[in-house]
Design a protein around this motif. Structure first.
Motif, PDB file in Angstrom:
ATOM      1  N   ASP A 121       0.832  -1.203   0.118  1.00  0.00           N
ATOM      2  CA  ASP A 121       0.100  -0.017   0.050  1.00  0.00           C
ATOM      3  C   ASP A 121       0.958   1.412   0.116  1.00  0.00           C
ATOM      4  O   ASP A 121       0.280   2.247  -0.045  1.00  0.00           O
ATOM      5  CB  ASP A 121      -0.872   0.041   1.293  1.00  0.00           C
ATOM      6  N   LEU A 122       2.211   0.945   0.188  1.00  0.00           N
ATOM      7  CA  LEU A 122       2.873   2.175   0.083  1.00  0.00           C
ATOM      8  C   LEU A 122       3.075   3.013  -1.365  1.00  0.00           C
ATOM      9  O   LEU A 122       3.855   2.344  -1.990  1.00  0.00           O
ATOM     10  CB  LEU A 122       4.406   1.970   0.819  1.00  0.00           C
ATOM     11  N   ALA A 123       2.361   3.988  -1.570  1.00  0.00           N
ATOM     12  CA  ALA A 123       2.487   4.591  -3.103  1.00  0.00           C
ATOM     13  C   ALA A 123       3.491   5.929  -2.867  1.00  0.00           C
ATOM     14  O   ALA A 123       3.843   6.308  -1.889  1.00  0.00           O
ATOM     15  CB  ALA A 123       1.148   4.976  -3.182  1.00  0.00           C
ATOM     16  N   TYR A 124       3.811   6.071  -4.090  1.00  0.00           N
ATOM     17  CA  TYR A 124       4.684   7.410  -4.353  1.00  0.00           C
ATOM     18  C   TYR A 124       3.788   8.293  -4.471  1.00  0.00           C
ATOM     19  O   TYR A 124       2.787   8.549  -4.697  1.00  0.00           O
ATOM     20  CB  TYR A 124       5.311   7.278  -5.624  1.00  0.00           C
ATOM     21  N   PRO A 125       4.027  10.058  -3.918  1.00  0.00           N
ATOM     22  CA  PRO A 125       5.442   9.919  -3.269  1.00  0.00           C
ATOM     23  C   PRO A 125       5.597   9.772  -1.968  1.00  0.00           C
ATOM     24  O   PRO A 125       4.419   9.828  -1.159  1.00  0.00           O
ATOM     25  CB  PRO A 125       5.592  11.446  -3.838  1.00  0.00           C
ATOM     26  N   TYR A 126       6.743   9.318  -1.216  1.00  0.00           N
ATOM     27  CA  TYR A 126       6.636   9.585   0.204  1.00  0.00           C
ATOM     28  C   TYR A 126       8.105  10.423   0.867  1.00  0.00           C
ATOM     29  O   TYR A 126       8.839  10.476   0.051  1.00  0.00           O
ATOM     30  CB  TYR A 126       6.636   8.163   0.664  1.00  0.00           C
ATOM     31  N   LEU A 127       7.931  10.638   1.899  1.00  0.00           N
ATOM     32  CA  LEU A 127       9.256  11.341   2.675  1.00  0.00           C
ATOM     33  C   LEU A 127       9.850  10.179   3.524  1.00  0.00           C
ATOM     34  O   LEU A 127       9.313   9.487   4.101  1.00  0.00           O
ATOM     35  CB  LEU A 127       8.546  12.360   3.683  1.00  0.00           C
ATOM     36  N   LEU A 128      11.354  10.025   3.065  1.00  0.00           N
ATOM     37  CA  LEU A 128      12.146   9.006   3.487  1.00  0.00           C
ATOM     38  C   LEU A 128      13.056   9.524   4.382  1.00  0.00           C
ATOM     39  O   LEU A 128      13.950  10.580   3.976  1.00  0.00           O
ATOM     40  CB  LEU A 128      12.632   8.311   2.300  1.00  0.00           C
ATOM     41  N   LEU A 129      13.138   9.028   5.531  1.00  0.00           N
ATOM     42  CA  LEU A 129      14.541   9.159   6.382  1.00  0.00           C
ATOM     43  C   LEU A 129      15.347   7.757   6.033  1.00  0.00           C
ATOM     44  O   LEU A 129      14.851   6.705   6.429  1.00  0.00           O
ATOM     45  CB  LEU A 129      14.101   9.236   7.790  1.00  0.00           C
ATOM     46  N   LEU A 130      16.443   8.100   5.437  1.00  0.00           N
ATOM     47  CA  LEU A 130      17.465   6.934   5.087  1.00  0.00           C
ATOM     48  C   LEU A 130      18.794   6.811   5.968  1.00  0.00           C
ATOM     49  O   LEU A 130      19.470   8.062   5.908  1.00  0.00           O
ATOM     50  CB  LEU A 130      17.896   6.954   3.689  1.00  0.00           C
ATOM     51  N   VAL A 131      18.670   6.106   6.814  1.00  0.00           N
ATOM     52  CA  VAL A 131      19.935   6.054   7.933  1.00  0.00           C
ATOM     53  C   VAL A 131      20.597   4.772   8.035  1.00  0.00           C
ATOM     54  O   VAL A 131      19.862   3.678   8.362  1.00  0.00           O
ATOM     55  CB  VAL A 131      19.274   6.361   9.360  1.00  0.00           C
ATOM     56  N   SER A 132      21.703   4.842   7.613  1.00  0.00           N
ATOM     57  CA  SER A 132      22.600   3.443   7.465  1.00  0.00           C
ATOM     58  C   SER A 132      24.046   3.880   8.108  1.00  0.00           C
ATOM     59  O   SER A 132      24.115   4.953   8.720  1.00  0.00           O
ATOM     60  CB  SER A 132      22.477   3.067   6.184  1.00  0.00           C
TER      61      SER A 132
END
Ligand code: KG4
Ligand code: ZN
Length: 348
Positions: A126-137
């Motif tokens: 159900d996760l559609a575009y657009p989305y706000l992403l925190l990418l933490v690695s």
């Protein structure tokens, strides 16, 4: 049905996975090299590359065998082509090229960061575009506006250490060993975050970016003071990191203005997304802005090949494939047009 073989070898996890466009992980293997790197307190690139070279081919054979498949059943072969430790990336990419050539299948050179960025969509239909992403690695700390496959706008990055790096350095300072993130989280759960005063770098700053180097130095000074319990220092570090992350996300959300209304969710991905305290703080932030919160299952947060296969599936569906002379890239920003951050060039 589309089935893609994914290969991951950009850091210290060797991994192979078969994933279908129906979001099913048909088979996967993953081998961490923690034991090999532990004596050094961090990943040694040469040791990592050698381990990938030894393990990858038998692992791919085992993954295919588990699914009862051969390369003939696969539609394309996807491998991480960067960013990462170049020796390891080359092992995975060259292996993928050889398999693609031998089996006459298309090759997909996947950006490791795109693997993390799209991994939540593998788990959540159900996760559609657009989305706000925190990418933490371990290598990156970014806020991204994800418009679609291959379409990213970087809103913030770190001007020094990545968040996972800060966890790993804190673990080293506290003598918790490698890898540090899970160890710091476990110890923090038993400590009192208010017992140790630590700074929150860039809190409230108009600049959108992150900074964690000063926080790590403050942990070192706290340890040297010799008056604080390890668990309290771990808890204080984790809380300061959370406060910074939430503040920086609020800054990005405010900057998006009415565009934020188009976001289907606030999403977190990457190894640090495995942290329960960070996940629950993000859940609270999302709720306060009326946004859905999406985090992948823990096994999809840290490096794995299913996310590379899934990014391959999305790219393949969008009509992409790569030629056999595609290069391995130590650096590969998701948003090449992003304005350089102060002190950056280090963590694109
Ligand atoms: O995504 P990843 O597996 O590899 C990179 O692409 O860098 O992320 C690894 C990072 C390491 O810094 C590790 O300490 C951190 O993710 N990490 C965590 C946790 N689990 C892994 N950090 C905080 N809490 C955790 N539970
Ligand atoms: Zn990663």
């Amino acid at each position: 049905m589309t089935i893609i073989l994914g290969i991951e070898s950009s850091c210290d996890e060797t991994a192979a996975a078969l994933v279908s466009d129906g979001r099913v992980i048909l088979a996967q293997h993953i081998a961490s090299q923690d034991e090999a790197h532990r004596p050094y307190g961090g990943v040694v690139p040469e040791i990592a590359a050698r381990a990938h070279a030894e393990r990858l081919a038998p692992m791919i054979a085992a993954t295919l065998a588990d699914a009862g498949m051969t390369l003939a059943d696969v539609d394309a072969i996807a491998a991480t082509a960067g960013p990462g430790l170049i020796g390891g990336v080359m092992v995975g990419l060259v292996t993928a090229k050889a398999l693609a050539m031998a089996a006459g299948k298309p090759l997909l050179a996947v950006n490791h960061l795109e693997g993390h960025a799209l991994s939540p969509r593998l788990a959540d239909a159900d996760l559609a575009y657009p989305y706000l992403l925190l990418l933490v690695s371990g290598g990156h700390c970014q806020i991204l506006w994800v418009e679609g496959v291959g379409r990213y706008k970087r809103l913030a990055t770190t001007i020094d250490d990545a968040l996972g790096e800060a966890f790993d350095k804190t673990a080293k300072i506290l003598g918790l060993g490698y890898p540090g993130g899970p160890a710091v989280e476990r110890l923090a759960a038993t400590g009192d975050a208010r017992a140790v005063p630590l700074p929150r770098p860039l809190l409230g700053s108009a600049e959108p970016h992150f900074s964690f180097a000063g926080l790590k130095s403050a942990v070192m000074r706290a340890r040297d003071a010799g008056i604080y319990a390890d668990a309290d220092m771990a808890a204080a570090f984790q809380q300061a990191a959370i406060d910074c992350v939430i503040d920086r996300l609020k800054r990005s959300m405010d900057g998006l203005n009415e565009s934020l209304g188009r976001a289907s969710a606030l999403v977190v991905a990457g190894g640090v997304a495995a942290n329960t305290a960070i996940r629950s703080a993000l859940e609270g932030l999302a709720a306060s802005r009326g946004l859905r919160f999406v985090a992948p299952p823990l096994a999809l947060c840290t490096d794995n090949a299913a996310m590379i296969a899934w990014a391959g599936i999305e790219r393949f569906a969008a009509g992409h494939s790569d030629s056999l002379d595609v290069a391995a890239r130590p650096r590969w920003p998701l948003d090449p047009d992003a304005a350089p951050a102060r002190g950056a060039g280090v963590k694109a």
